[in-house]
Scaffold this active site. Structure first.
Site, PDB file in Angstrom:
ATOM      1  N   LYS A 152       3.188   5.234 -11.955  1.00 31.30           N
ATOM      2  CA  LYS A 152       1.870   5.104 -11.336  1.00 31.30           C
ATOM      3  C   LYS A 152       0.796   5.535 -12.321  1.00 31.30           C
ATOM      4  O   LYS A 152       1.064   6.331 -13.217  1.00 31.30           O
ATOM      5  CB  LYS A 152       1.781   6.028 -10.115  1.00 31.30           C
ATOM      6  CG  LYS A 152       2.557   5.577  -8.910  1.00 31.30           C
ATOM      7  CD  LYS A 152       2.324   6.522  -7.743  1.00 31.30           C
ATOM      8  CE  LYS A 152       3.118   6.103  -6.519  1.00 31.30           C
ATOM      9  NZ  LYS A 152       2.680   4.815  -5.951  1.00 31.30           N
TER      10      LYS A 152
ATOM     11  N   ARG B 297      11.384   2.198   0.602  1.00 30.81           N
ATOM     12  CA  ARG B 297      12.215   1.278   1.384  1.00 30.81           C
ATOM     13  C   ARG B 297      13.686   1.367   0.969  1.00 30.81           C
ATOM     14  O   ARG B 297      14.577   1.082   1.763  1.00 30.81           O
ATOM     15  CB  ARG B 297      11.660  -0.146   1.283  1.00 30.81           C
ATOM     16  CG  ARG B 297      11.708  -0.755  -0.083  1.00 30.81           C
ATOM     17  CD  ARG B 297      10.759  -1.943  -0.215  1.00 30.81           C
ATOM     18  NE  ARG B 297       9.359  -1.508  -0.386  1.00 30.81           N
ATOM     19  CZ  ARG B 297       8.327  -2.353  -0.495  1.00 30.81           C
ATOM     20  NH1 ARG B 297       8.527  -3.663  -0.424  1.00 30.81           N
ATOM     21  NH2 ARG B 297       7.120  -1.895  -0.672  1.00 30.81           N
TER      22      ARG B 297
HETATM   23  N1  BES Z   1       4.392   6.275  -1.754  1.00 31.38           N
HETATM   24  C1  BES Z   1       3.864   5.016  -2.104  1.00 31.38           C
HETATM   25  C2  BES Z   1       2.843   4.500  -1.086  1.00 31.38           C
HETATM   26  C3  BES Z   1       1.588   5.291  -0.904  1.00 31.38           C
HETATM   27  C4  BES Z   1       0.426   4.900  -1.536  1.00 31.38           C
HETATM   28  C5  BES Z   1       1.537   6.366  -0.058  1.00 31.38           C
HETATM   29  C6  BES Z   1      -0.735   5.620  -1.351  1.00 31.38           C
HETATM   30  C7  BES Z   1       0.381   7.087   0.144  1.00 31.38           C
HETATM   31  C8  BES Z   1      -0.770   6.720  -0.515  1.00 31.38           C
HETATM   32  C9  BES Z   1       4.997   4.003  -2.206  1.00 31.38           C
HETATM   33  O1  BES Z   1       6.203   4.496  -2.643  1.00 31.38           O
HETATM   34  C10 BES Z   1       4.568   2.985  -3.206  1.00 31.38           C
HETATM   35  O2  BES Z   1       4.412   3.339  -4.338  1.00 31.38           O
HETATM   36  N2  BES Z   1       4.398   1.759  -2.755  1.00 31.38           N
HETATM   37  C11 BES Z   1       3.997   0.694  -3.620  1.00 31.38           C
HETATM   38  C12 BES Z   1       4.846  -0.517  -3.298  1.00 31.38           C
HETATM   39  C13 BES Z   1       4.682  -1.639  -4.282  1.00 31.38           C
HETATM   40  C14 BES Z   1       5.241  -1.246  -5.624  1.00 31.38           C
HETATM   41  C15 BES Z   1       5.413  -2.835  -3.733  1.00 31.38           C
HETATM   42  C16 BES Z   1       2.522   0.420  -3.358  1.00 31.38           C
HETATM   43  O3  BES Z   1       2.114   0.467  -2.211  1.00 31.38           O
HETATM   44  O4  BES Z   1       1.806   0.177  -4.316  1.00 31.38           O
HETATM   45 MN    MN Z   2       6.319   4.565  -4.757  1.00 35.32          MN
END
Ligand code: BES
Ligand code: MN
Ligand code: ZN
Length: 499
Positions: free
Chosen positions: A279, A353
């Site tokens: 990230k 997931r």
């Molecule tokens: N934990 C994150 C989602 C999240 C984002 C929670 C902001 C709280 C605040 C999750 O694991 C994630 O990174 N999701 C990705 C999925 C994508 C790679 C398909 C996302 O939402 O960008």
């Molecule tokens: Mn994630």
């Protein structure tokens, strides 16, 4: 804070402040506010007629009693228009009022059963809302702050004052409110705790502590047991971390039948760096909150154990960090979940997931009749609904309706999202049974569609709390940081399923 019910007259109670309610558009005072007004020689009715007290929702007016009452201050809490009053508004108004009084150094408060009798609100639900509003609104996470000057005062006692006739109703409500609010604050504590203080092992220790305190059964599966069960998706995510993963199971038995009525599954990523699909650095610290679903189901169990519905409930929390490392799983890897399905990893940041796939598989293996999972799953859900509404996704409308009404009762907003089968297309993989991202569009829905493959034919609801689990500003009974969202909905759901 001690919360106690006393059968007394609000004008006779000694406290730093007594709270009475006022409504917008009402100029004739009656009940407790009128009694207090008389004792003050009409000071309040004067402020009302001068328009200084309007009764608007969350308006707080502090009037000093100057020896005319045993209490030092009278606080008029505005509850808005009587026709619009809900218990959730009482919760919010109490929270705002208590925070203002804490600021003034008030330590003891007495309140009348605010809003009771209006819009069919019973004394019992008023007392519950008062207890919840006070405990939730006064919450602060200050454990790691050593600076003395920042310590604000503490409200030590809250008396709920009503007639002897309604005393036991007030007691019932305030007890329930306390149990529910304390569970919510427990979840907040776990979520606010940074990743170096709340590792998967710490979450497992917390589960043991809760089990001990409230008489729940607990089991913690370690890595070897996960290998034996074939939890390849969870193990894949855990590979990048030096912290051992933990699979937490908390069991509550309220019914004689052997049947497992409902499994509550919570995402327990104690830190989500994204893994190899790293990230951006900005706001990455928020990802200590990626265990909010796991914290919510564990905390809900602590309240369920105390409120004792006649139903069997199991909480399941797959807990691990998601970090990049020489041993970490990589984009392109193929993992095999416990159910036997193979998953192509397109992004290691879509880790939630994956761990939930195995937790859902485990819940099905236990024979759960219903499953509700709670997860900070997608940024897309946050984009869609902001921090106001949790997204709900379901394969069964009856269960969805139950979850929605449990949320409504809690004042937790939940909005159901579509699950049309056409969305499944986006999760198709060329090399495995399914892939772990469905592209940019409809990201919250394709994530839910992924989970649906692992819930299979078990009635299931998925709550995406990515937007609602944290908040950047104070709003009524939520304060900056973790909100503890879903805890109160899950408790209400368990109570309602037991009926
Ligand atoms: N934990 C994150 C989602 C999240 C984002 C929670 C902001 C709280 C605040 C999750 O694991 C994630 O990174 N999701 C990705 C999925 C994508 C790679 C398909 C996302 O939402 O960008
Ligand atoms: Mn994630
Ligand atoms: Zn995550």
């Amino acid at each position: 804070m001690e919360i106690r019910v006393i059968a007394d007259d609000i004008t006779k109670v000694k406290a730093d402040a007594v709270i009475v309610n006022h409504f917008e558009g009402v100029d004739k005072l009656d009940g407790d506010i009128s009694a207090v007004d008389k004792a003050l020689g009409g000071a309040i009715s004067q402020l009302v007629s001068q328009g200084e007290i309007k009764g608007k929702l969350n308006e707080v007016t502090i009037v000093h009693s100057l020896g005319k009452l045993p209490a030092d201050r009278v606080v008029v809490a505005g509850l808005g228009k009587p026709a619009d009053l809900t218990v959730n508004k009482i919760r919010g108004a109490v929270a705002e009022t208590c925070r203002q009084l804490r600021q003034k150094g008030v330590a003891t408060i007495a309140t009348s059963p605010l809003g009771a009798g209006i819009n069919n609100i019973s004394p019992e639900s008023s007392a519950q809302a008062i207890a919840e509003g006070a405990l939730l609104g006064l919450y602060a996470f200050r454990k790691h702050i050593t600076r003395e000057e920042n310590k604000f005062g503490e409200i030590k006692q809250l008396l709920i004052v009503g007639s002897a006739r309604i005393k036991s109703a007030l007691e019932g409500g305030s007890h329930k409110g306390r149990v529910i609010a304390e569970a919510t604050n427990l979840a907040r504590d776990m979520i606010n705790e940074p990743a170096n203080f709340m590792t998967p092992t710490d979450m497992a220790e917390m589960a043991k502590k809760l089990a001990e305190a409230h008489g729940l059964e607990v089991s913690i599966l370690d890595k070897e047991q996960m290998v034996e069960l074939g939890m390849g998706a969870l193990l894949g995510v855990a590979r990048g971390s030096q912290q051992p993963p933990k699979f937490i199971i908390l069991n509550y038995r309220g019914s004689d039948s052997a049947e497992l009525n409902i499994a509550l599954v919570g995402k327990g990523i104690t830190f989500d760096s994204g893994g190899i699909s790293l990230k951006p650095a900005e706001k990455m610290e928020e990802m200590k909150g990626d265990k909010a679903g796991g914290a919510a189901v564990m905390a809900a169990m602590s309240a369920i154990a105390q409120l004792k519905p006649k139903i069997n409930v199991t909480a399941i929390v797959p807990a691990t960090e998601n970090l990049p490392d020489g041993n970490a799983y990589k984009p392109g890897d193929i993992l095999k979940a416990m159910s036997g399905k193979t998953i192509e990893v397109v992004s290691t940041d879509a880790e939630g997931r994956l761990i939930l796939a195995d937790a859902l598989g485990y819940a099905r293996k236990l024979g759960a009749k219903f499953i509700v999972d709670v997860a900070t799953l997608t940024g897309a859900c946050r984009v869609a609904l902001g921090d106001i509404c949790t997204g709900a996704f379901a394969n069964n409308q009856d269960l969805a309706n139950r979850v929605l009404s449990a949320g409504n009762e809690a004042g937790e907003y939940i909005w159901q999202m579509p699950m049309f089968d056409e969305y499944k297309e986006q999760n198709k993989s060329d090399v495995a049974d399914i892939k772990n991202t469905g592209g940019r569009w409809g990201g919250a829905i394709t994530a839910a569609k992924f989970l649906a493959e692992f819930a299979e034919d078990t009635p299931w609801v998925h709550l995406d709390i990515a937007g609602t689990s944290m908040t950047e500003k104070e709003r009524t009974y939520t304060v900056k940081g973790a909100t503890g969202v879903a805890v109160r909905t899950l408790i209400n759901l368990a109570l309602s399923l037991a009926q």
